[in-house]
Design an enzyme around this catalytic site. Structure first.
Site, PDB file in Angstrom:
ATOM      1  N   THR A 170     -25.450  22.320  36.693  1.00  0.00           N
ATOM      2  CA  THR A 170     -25.257  22.474  35.246  1.00  0.00           C
ATOM      3  C   THR A 170     -25.088  21.094  34.614  1.00  0.00           C
ATOM      4  OG1 THR A 170     -24.271  24.676  35.385  1.00  0.00           O
ATOM      5  CG2 THR A 170     -23.756  23.373  33.422  1.00  0.00           C
ATOM      6  N   PHE A 172     -23.757  18.867  31.555  1.00  0.00           N
ATOM      7  CA  PHE A 172     -22.756  18.846  30.496  1.00  0.00           C
ATOM      8  C   PHE A 172     -22.984  17.641  29.591  1.00  0.00           C
ATOM      9  CE2 PHE A 172     -20.803  21.380  33.766  1.00  0.00           C
ATOM     10  CZ  PHE A 172     -19.966  22.277  33.105  1.00  0.00           C
TER      11      PHE A 172
END
Length: 281
Positions: A170, A172
Site C-alpha cells: 500500500t 501512503f
C-alpha cells in the site's frame, strides 16, 4: 508533535506512522475527513493517508477529498502488507464462518477467502475489525488485520501472510500544512502531484497531456473522476516525475492552464526508495 491517521491502534495506517515517524505521537481519527480537518486546524502536524494498493487499487474517497483540503503532500511511503487471519483464543479454522475487515483488505485476500468458503464482511478498518471480533468473543467470526492488531486485541492467528500476492503493498502519502519549500536537490528524484479540472471543449485532455509530452515530463499516475454536478467537467489527479520548480515541469504547468478551469499543485516530494526496487514475480 503528532501525525494523524484514519482508524484505530493496530491499523495499517498506524503501522505506517510508526515506520515513517516513530518519534511522533500517532493520533487515530474516525474518518479521512477527520484526519484532514484535525491537521488543517492545527490539532496535528502531519497526516498519513493511504492512496492506493497494488492489488486492491485506489483507496475510495481519497481522490475526491484531495481537491477540497488545504494540505500539501510532502512525502510518500510504501508499506508492505502482510495480513493475518485473527480470531478469539480457542477458535478453529474449521469453525470459522465469516471474517471482517476493511474492503481493501478483503479485496487483497479475495482468492484466499473464496477458496475456503469464508464469508467476507466489511468493516471501517482492519484494526476495528479485530477489536470487534475480540469484543464479541464469537469463535465463528474472524478478522483480517496486522499482527500488531492481533497483539493489541489479544487474538490468535489462524493464518499468516494470507494476502493473494506476496508483493502486496500500500502506498501512503504524508501531508502537512506547509509545502516543501526551497529549490530542488539535484541529487534527489522527485514526484510532483497535482489535480486539474478540464474545460468542456473538444480535445482538452489530449492537449493538456500534450503539455507534459512536449516538455519531456514523464507521467507516473493519471486518475479521472467527475468533478461537477452536471457531469460536464472531468477532474484528473496526476503525478509526474520532477520537481514543480524544474523548468520542464514549470513549462508543462503553464501550458495546461490554457485547457483547464482549475490547476492546483498538491506538492513535490522525494521519491521513496521503493520505486527503485524491481519486484520479481
Amino acid at each position: 508533535m503528532s501525525i494523524a491517521y484514519q482508524g484505530i491502534a493496530g491499523a495499517w495506517s498506524h503501522l505506517a506512522c510508526r515506520a515513517v515517524h516513530p518519534e511522533l505521537e500517532a493520533v487515530p481519527c474516525p474518518s479521512f475527513e477527520d484526519v484532514f480537518e484535525i491537521v488543517e486546524a492545527g490539532g496535528g502536524d502531519l497526516a498519513m493517508i493511504p492512496i492506493e494498493n497494488n492489488l486492491g487499487g485506489r483507496v475510495a474517497d481519497i481522490h475526491q477529498l484531495l481537491p477540497h483540503q488545504a494540505l500539501h503532500i510532502v512525502a510518500e511511503y510504501f508499506q508492505p502488507i502482510r495480513h493475518e487471519l485473527l480470531a478469539v483464543p480457542g477458535a478453529t479454522f474449521e469453525g470459522l464462518k465469516a471474517v471482517y475487515s476493511h474492503p481493501q483488505a478483503l479485496a487483497q485476500c479475495r482468492r484466499y477467502l473464496r477458496k475456503r468458503g469464508i464469508e467476507p464482511r466489511a468493516a471501517s478498518d482492519t484494526a476495528a475489525a479485530a477489536e470487534r471480533v475480540a469484543q464479541r468473543g464469537d469463535p465463528s467470526i474472524g478478522a483480517i488485520a496486522s499482527a500488531l492488531a492481533g497483539e493489541l486485541y489479544e487474538l490468535s492467528s489462524l493464518g499468516r501472510d494470507i494476502q493473494d500476492e506476496q508483493h502486496n503493498t500500500t502506498r501512503f502519502i504524508v501531508l502537512a500544512r506547509e509545502k516543501n519549500t526551497g529549490p530542488a536537490d539535484r541529487d534527489t528524484d522527485y514526484i510532483t502531484a497535482l489535480w486539474f479540472q478540464l474545460r468542456s471543449v473538444p480535445a482538452a485532455l489530449y492537449k493538456a497531456l500534450g503539455a507534459f509530452a512536449t516538455n519531456n515530463v514523464n507521467l507516473t499516475k493519471l486518475e479521472s473522476y467527475i468533478g461537477s454536478e452536471n457531469f460536464d467537467r472531468a477532474r484528473f489527479y496526476v503525478e509526474v516525475e520532477g520537481h514543480e520548480f524544474d523548468a520542464p515541469v514549470l513549462s508543462a504547468l503553464e501550458e495546461i492552464e490554457y485547457y483547464t478551469d482549475i490547476v492546483r499543485v498538491l506538492g513535490s516530494f522525494a521519491q521513496h526508495e521503493f520505486r527503485q526496487q524491481r519486484i520479481k514475480p
